[in-house]
Design a protein around this motif. Structure first.
Motif, mmCIF file in Angstrom:
data_model
loop_
_atom_site.group_PDB
_atom_site.id
_atom_site.type_symbol
_atom_site.label_atom_id
_atom_site.label_comp_id
_atom_site.label_asym_id
_atom_site.label_seq_id
_atom_site.Cartn_x
_atom_site.Cartn_y
_atom_site.Cartn_z
ATOM 1 N N ASP A 164 87.488 39.314 59.595
ATOM 2 C CA ASP A 164 86.966 39.510 60.945
ATOM 3 C C ASP A 164 85.449 39.623 60.871
ATOM 4 O O ASP A 164 84.913 40.380 60.057
ATOM 5 N N VAL A 165 84.779 38.856 61.721
ATOM 6 C CA VAL A 165 83.315 38.776 61.675
ATOM 7 C C VAL A 165 82.744 39.063 63.061
ATOM 8 O O VAL A 165 83.248 38.566 64.068
ATOM 9 N N SER A 166 81.684 39.852 63.099
ATOM 10 C CA SER A 166 81.013 40.202 64.357
ATOM 11 C C SER A 166 79.573 39.701 64.324
ATOM 12 O O SER A 166 78.924 39.711 63.276
ATOM 13 N N TRP A 167 79.099 39.248 65.478
ATOM 14 C CA TRP A 167 77.709 38.786 65.566
ATOM 15 C C TRP A 167 77.146 39.044 66.959
ATOM 16 O O TRP A 167 77.897 39.230 67.915
ATOM 17 N N ARG A 168 75.837 39.041 67.037
ATOM 18 C CA ARG A 168 75.155 39.144 68.323
ATOM 19 C C ARG A 168 74.517 37.807 68.647
ATOM 20 O O ARG A 168 74.049 37.090 67.755
ATOM 21 N N PHE A 169 74.478 37.485 69.938
ATOM 22 C CA PHE A 169 74.017 36.169 70.343
ATOM 23 C C PHE A 169 73.393 36.236 71.724
ATOM 24 O O PHE A 169 73.449 37.257 72.416
ATOM 25 N N ARG A 170 72.831 35.115 72.129
ATOM 26 C CA ARG A 170 72.310 34.941 73.485
ATOM 27 C C ARG A 170 72.622 33.522 73.917
ATOM 28 O O ARG A 170 72.478 32.576 73.149
ATOM 29 N N ASN A 171 73.052 33.368 75.162
ATOM 30 C CA ASN A 171 73.309 32.043 75.692
ATOM 31 C C ASN A 171 71.989 31.362 76.027
ATOM 32 O O ASN A 171 71.093 31.977 76.601
ATOM 33 N N LYS A 172 71.868 30.090 75.675
ATOM 34 C CA LYS A 172 70.611 29.372 75.898
ATOM 35 C C LYS A 172 70.275 29.245 77.380
ATOM 36 O O LYS A 172 69.105 29.072 77.738
ATOM 37 N N LYS A 173 71.284 29.317 78.243
ATOM 38 C CA LYS A 173 71.037 29.155 79.668
ATOM 39 C C LYS A 173 70.689 30.456 80.369
ATOM 40 O O LYS A 173 70.355 30.445 81.548
ATOM 41 N N GLU A 174 70.805 31.557 79.664
ATOM 42 C CA GLU A 174 70.383 32.830 80.254
ATOM 43 C C GLU A 174 68.933 33.084 79.895
ATOM 44 O O GLU A 174 68.545 33.001 78.730
ATOM 45 N N LYS A 175 68.126 33.395 80.890
ATOM 46 C CA LYS A 175 66.687 33.487 80.681
ATOM 47 C C LYS A 175 66.205 34.886 80.319
ATOM 48 O O LYS A 175 65.019 35.096 80.125
ATOM 49 N N SER A 176 67.112 35.837 80.269
ATOM 50 C CA SER A 176 66.712 37.170 79.812
ATOM 51 C C SER A 176 66.814 37.212 78.291
ATOM 52 O O SER A 176 67.333 36.290 77.664
ATOM 53 N N TRP A 177 66.338 38.299 77.711
ATOM 54 C CA TRP A 177 66.412 38.423 76.251
ATOM 55 C C TRP A 177 67.545 39.382 75.842
ATOM 56 O O TRP A 177 67.578 39.879 74.725
ATOM 57 N N ARG A 178 68.469 39.635 76.741
ATOM 58 C CA ARG A 178 69.571 40.535 76.411
ATOM 59 C C ARG A 178 70.504 39.900 75.391
ATOM 60 O O ARG A 178 70.703 38.694 75.375
ATOM 61 N N LYS A 179 71.102 40.760 74.575
ATOM 62 C CA LYS A 179 71.997 40.302 73.504
ATOM 63 C C LYS A 179 73.439 40.680 73.845
ATOM 64 O O LYS A 179 73.697 41.708 74.464
ATOM 65 N N TYR A 180 74.368 39.829 73.411
ATOM 66 C CA TYR A 180 75.784 40.069 73.615
ATOM 67 C C TYR A 180 76.491 40.002 72.266
ATOM 68 O O TYR A 180 75.933 39.519 71.273
ATOM 69 N N ARG A 181 77.715 40.496 72.236
ATOM 70 C CA ARG A 181 78.432 40.586 70.964
ATOM 71 C C ARG A 181 79.785 39.886 71.056
ATOM 72 O O ARG A 181 80.481 39.977 72.064
ATOM 73 N N ASP A 182 80.128 39.192 69.986
ATOM 74 C CA ASP A 182 81.448 38.599 69.849
ATOM 75 C C ASP A 182 81.975 38.932 68.462
ATOM 76 O O ASP A 182 81.188 39.155 67.525
ATOM 77 N N PHE A 183 83.286 38.969 68.320
ATOM 78 C CA PHE A 183 83.901 39.210 67.015
ATOM 79 C C PHE A 183 85.189 38.404 66.960
ATOM 80 O O PHE A 183 86.018 38.453 67.862
ATOM 81 N N ARG A 184 85.322 37.612 65.911
ATOM 82 C CA ARG A 184 86.450 36.691 65.810
ATOM 83 C C ARG A 184 87.098 36.777 64.429
ATOM 84 O O ARG A 184 86.475 37.196 63.451
ATOM 85 N N ARG A 185 88.324 36.311 64.373
ATOM 86 C CA ARG A 185 89.095 36.318 63.114
ATOM 87 C C ARG A 185 89.148 34.904 62.553
ATOM 88 O O ARG A 185 89.444 33.953 63.283
ATOM 89 N N PHE A 186 88.877 34.785 61.261
ATOM 90 C CA PHE A 186 88.857 33.495 60.582
ATOM 91 C C PHE A 186 89.838 33.511 59.409
ATOM 92 O O PHE A 186 89.916 34.490 58.668
ATOM 93 N N LYS A 187 90.552 32.398 59.270
ATOM 94 C CA LYS A 187 91.453 32.227 58.124
ATOM 95 C C LYS A 187 90.802 31.272 57.129
ATOM 96 O O LYS A 187 90.340 30.191 57.509
ATOM 97 N N PHE A 188 90.767 31.673 55.843
ATOM 98 C CA PHE A 188 90.030 30.926 54.828
ATOM 99 C C PHE A 188 90.971 30.308 53.796
ATOM 100 O O PHE A 188 92.092 30.778 53.571
ATOM 101 N N ALA A 189 90.454 29.251 53.178
ATOM 102 C CA ALA A 189 91.109 28.621 52.020
ATOM 103 C C ALA A 189 90.005 28.223 51.049
ATOM 104 O O ALA A 189 88.815 28.279 51.374
ATOM 105 N N ILE A 190 90.407 27.815 49.843
ATOM 106 C CA ILE A 190 89.439 27.416 48.818
ATOM 107 C C ILE A 190 89.231 25.908 48.920
ATOM 108 O O ILE A 190 90.183 25.132 48.855
ATOM 109 N N GLY A 191 87.983 25.501 49.122
ATOM 110 C CA GLY A 191 87.655 24.099 49.251
ATOM 111 C C GLY A 191 87.169 23.500 47.947
ATOM 112 O O GLY A 191 87.371 24.064 46.864
ATOM 113 N N ASP A 192 86.528 22.351 48.055
ATOM 114 C CA ASP A 192 85.992 21.687 46.867
ATOM 115 C C ASP A 192 84.836 22.486 46.297
ATOM 116 O O ASP A 192 84.150 23.235 46.986
#
Length: 567
Positions: A164-192
Motif C-alpha cells: 500500500d502506497v500513499s502520496w500527495r498530489f495536485r491536479n494540473k487544472k486546479e489553480k490553487s497550491w493545495r495538496k491532496y492525498r491518495d493511497f492505493r494497493r499494488f500487486k507486484f511480481a518479479i520482472g526481467d
C-alpha cells in the motif's frame, strides 16, 4: 489651346502631401496613446467590471430573454495566475519527474550491485526503494493530469505480494497550491533483470494500510447508546480554529474595522462575496483588522423549498485557514466579548468611530485614530449594501483581495474524491434543465433539446463509446439519463452520496465544526462540487458554468468539455 500654370501643380501636390502627413501623424499619435493606456491600465477587480456596473447587476430587474447562470461564484483560486502560484508555499516542493526517478534509480542500482542474483526479490519487501520507484514510474505514466509532490514509504498490504502506497498530489487544472492525498494497493511480481513490476493496481483509496491516522473524537452520549455513525474526525491538514486576540492589552493595541449586518444578508453568494471582499479590502487599505461574522444566510434560490437558511457557517463554503494566512481578521463573537470585557474593567472606554453612511469614504477615514471604526448599515436597500462603500472614488483605492478567498478544502476533497474514482480520465457535460426546462415562454426549445434522445444523438458524435461521462446538471430525476448508459459510463453527483453521508469524512468534520450538530449538504455545496468536477474533464474547453447564458432562441443548451460549445 488653354495654357496650364506650371506653378499650380507643385502647390496642390504639396497641400495633399501635407494633409496626408498630418492625418498619418494624428493616427500614429492616437495609436501610441491607446497602446500606452492598454499597457498601463489595470482593472480594479478580477471581474473586469466597474463597481457601478456590478451595482447595476445586483439591483436591476432581470431581463427575461437574457439571464446569467450565477449559481456558483468564482473564488480566488479560479483567478489564480501561474505567477502567483510560483510564489506559493509549495513552490519549493518540486514535482516528481522522469528525470528525478531516473536519478533515484541510478542511486539504488549502485547500492544493490553488491548483491548477487534475485534472492532478495523472492519476497516483496515494501520498504525496498525499488518498490517505490516502480510505483512512481507507473503513476507518472498512467495519470497525466496529476502533479505528484511526494510519497510515503510503502507498507504491506493484505497479502505478501501487495504493498500500500500513499502520496500527495495536485491536479494540473486546479489553480490553487493545495495538496491532496491518495493511497492505493499494488500487486507486484518479479520482472526481467531482477526488477519489480506491477501486475495489478487498486482504485482510489484502496491502500487502506497506508492511510494516515487521524485525530478521532468520541461522540458517545452519557447514559445512552453510541449513535450508529462514524466517530467524529478532524482532518489535521485543515485548521479552522478561530484566532484569539489574546490579552486585553493586545485588544487595546489593535485597530479594527467592524461592519454591522446590512442588506446583503440572505442575498446570493455572488453579492455576498462582492460585499465581503469590499469590507476586507477597506480594512487592508486602512491597515486594520477586519471583524468578521462567520454566520452566513444562504439565499433561497439554493434551497429546494425556496426559503432562506440562516446560521450557515462561512467555513462550510470557504477556506478559513487560507483567509487567516492572507488577511488580518478576528471573529465577531470573540471581538465583541473582548470589547465588552474591556469596557467593564476600565473607566476609559475604547475609542469608537461610528460611520452611518457609505458616503463616508475610506480615504476620509485613513487618518482616523479610533481603535474601532464601526460602519453601520441601517438604511434601505440598496443603500445598506456593504459594497456601496467601494463605489465612486473609493474604487480607485480599494482593491478586493480575491486571492484571500478560496473554496472550502472539504468541498474540494469531495471533488478530488469523485475525480479520483474515475481515475481522472473522463469527459464532462453540463445539461441545464430544472425550472428552465419547464418554462416554455422563456426557453421554448430547452426541454426538447435536452431530452434523452436528443442528448444521445448529439453526444454520440462527440464522445467515444464507453468513456466515463460525468453529467453536471440541475435535473432532479436521477433516471432521466438512463438512455445514455447504453453508450457511456454515466456518472452523476448522486452516485457519490456516501461522500457526504453520515459515515463520510465531510460529515464528521463539519459536524465537529458545527458543535456536534449534523450539517446539511445544501444546494450551493452540491452545485459547487458538480461544477468543479465538470472543470476537470479530461480535455477542458473553457466554458465556465456561471457564465453560460441562455437566450430565448437557444437550440442546444449543453456544453461539452471535449468539444467546442454548441451554438
Amino acid at each position: 489651346m488653354k495654357e496650364t500654370n506650371p506653378a499650380a501643380d507643385p502647390i496642390g501636390q504639396n497641400l495633399i502631401k501635407l494633409t496626408s502627413n498630418v492625418c498619418f501623424s494624428v493616427f500614429v499619435f492616437s495609436v501610441l496613446i491607446f497602446t500606452v493606456i492598454a499597457i498601463t491600465y489595470q482593472p480594479p477587480d478580477p471581474w473586469l467590471e466597474s463597481a457601478p456596473a456590478l451595482t447595476k447587476l445586483f439591483t436591476q430587474t432581470e431581463n427575461a430573454t437574457f439571464k446569467i447562470d450565477d449559481t456558483v461564484a468564482k473564488t480566488g483560486e479560479d483567478l489564480q495566475t501561474e505567477t502567483a502560484r510560483a510564489v506559493s508555499p509549495t513552490a519549493d516542493i518540486k514535482p516528481i519527474t522522469d528525470e528525478m526517478i531516473k536519478k533515484e534509480e541510478e542511486e539504488v542500482s549502485n547500492m544493490t550491485l553488491k548483491s548477487s542474483g534475485c534472492e532478495d526479490l523472492e519476497v516483496v519487501n515494501c520498504s525496498d526503494p525499488r518498490v517505490l520507484i516502480t510505483v512512481e514510474k507507473f503513476n507518472l505514466r498512467l495519470f497525466k493530469s496529476i502533479v505528484f509532490l511526494d510519497y510515503q514509504t510503502p507498507v504491506h498490504g493484505s497479502k505478501q505480494d501487495e504493498c500500500d502506497v500513499s502520496w500527495r498530489f495536485r491536479n494540473k487544472k486546479e489553480k490553487s497550491w493545495r495538496k491532496y492525498r491518495d493511497f492505493r494497493r499494488f500487486k507486484f511480481a518479479i520482472g526481467d533483470n531482477c526488477s519489480y513490476k506491477i501486475v495489478h493496481a487498486g482504485g482510489w483509496h484502496s491502500g487502506i494500510n497506508a492511510r494516515r491516522m487521524r485525530i478521532r473524537v468520541n461522540s458517545t452520549r452519557s447514559g445512552g447508546k453510541t449513535p450508529r455513525v462514524a466517530p467524529l474526525v478532524r482532518d489535521d491538514e485543515i485548521n479552522d480554529t478561530i484566532p484569539s486576540l489574546g490579552s486585553e492589552t493586545n485588544f487595546r493595541k489593535g485597530k479594527y474595522l467592524y461592519y454591522s449586518r446590512g442588506g446583503d444578508y440572505c442575498k446570493g453568494m455572488n453579492q455576498y462575496m462582492w460585499s465581503f471582499l469590499c469590507g476586507l479590502g477597506e480594512a487592508m487599505y486602512l491597515n486594520r483588522t477586519f471583524v468578521m461574522d462567520l454566520s452566513i444566510c444562504l439565499a433561497g434560490n439554493y434551497n429546494p423549498d425556496g426559503k432562506d437558511q440562516e446560521g450557515k457557517d462561512f467555513r462550510f463554503y470557504f477556506d478559513f485557514e487560507h483567509l487567516k494566512e492572507e488577511a488580518s481578521i478576528v471573529e465577531e463573537g470573540e471581538f465583541l466579548r473582548d470589547w465588552k470585557k474591556w469596557d467593564r474593567s476600565r473607566k476609559k472606554k475604547v475609542p469608537v468611530k461610528k460611520v452611518v453612511t457609505h458616503k463616508m469614504t475610506p480615504m476620509q477615514l485613513r487618518k482616523d485614530k479610533s481603535t474601532i471604526i464601526w460602519r453601520q448599515f441601517d438604511g434601505q436597500e440598496p443603500e445598506n449594501y456593504w459594497y456601496r462603500v467601494c463605489e465612486g472614488q473609493a474604487a480607485k483605492y480599494i482593491q478586493r483581495p480575491w486571492y484571500a478567498l478560496w473554496k472550502s478544502k472539504r468541498l474540494m476533497n469531495i471533488v478530488t474524491d469523485i475525480s479520483g474514482r474515475m481515475d481522472w480520465d473522463f469527459d464532462a457535460v453540463h445539461v441545464i434543465r430544472g425550472e428552465k426546462a419547464q418554462n416554455k415562454e422563456l426557453w421554448p426549445h430547452l426541454d426538447a433539446d435536452t431530452s434523452p434522445d436528443a442528448l444521445v444523438a448529439k453526444l454520440q458524435g462527440m464522445i467515444q463509446p464507453w468513456r466515463n461521462l460525468y453529467i453536471a446538471t440541475n435535473e432532479r430525476f436521477y433516471n432521466y439519463f438512463d438512455k445514455l448508459r447504453s453508450h457511456f459510463k454515466v456518472h452523476l453527483i448522486d452516485d457519490y452520496k456516501e461522500l457526504w453521508g453520515n459515515t463520510s469524512d465531510w460529515y464528521n468534520e463539519t459536524t465537529l465544526l458545527n458543535n456536534g450538530r449534523p450539517v446539511e449538504f445544501d444546494g450551493y455545496m452540491r452545485v459547487a462540487v458538480d461544477t468543479e468536477v465538470l472543470y476537470r474533464g479530461k480535455t477542458l474547453n473553457e466554458c465556465p458554468l456561471h457564465l453560460i447564458v441562455l437566450v430565448k432562441c437557444c437550440c442546444m443548451c449543453i456544453c461539452v468539455q471535449s468539444v467546442v460549445p454548441l451554438n
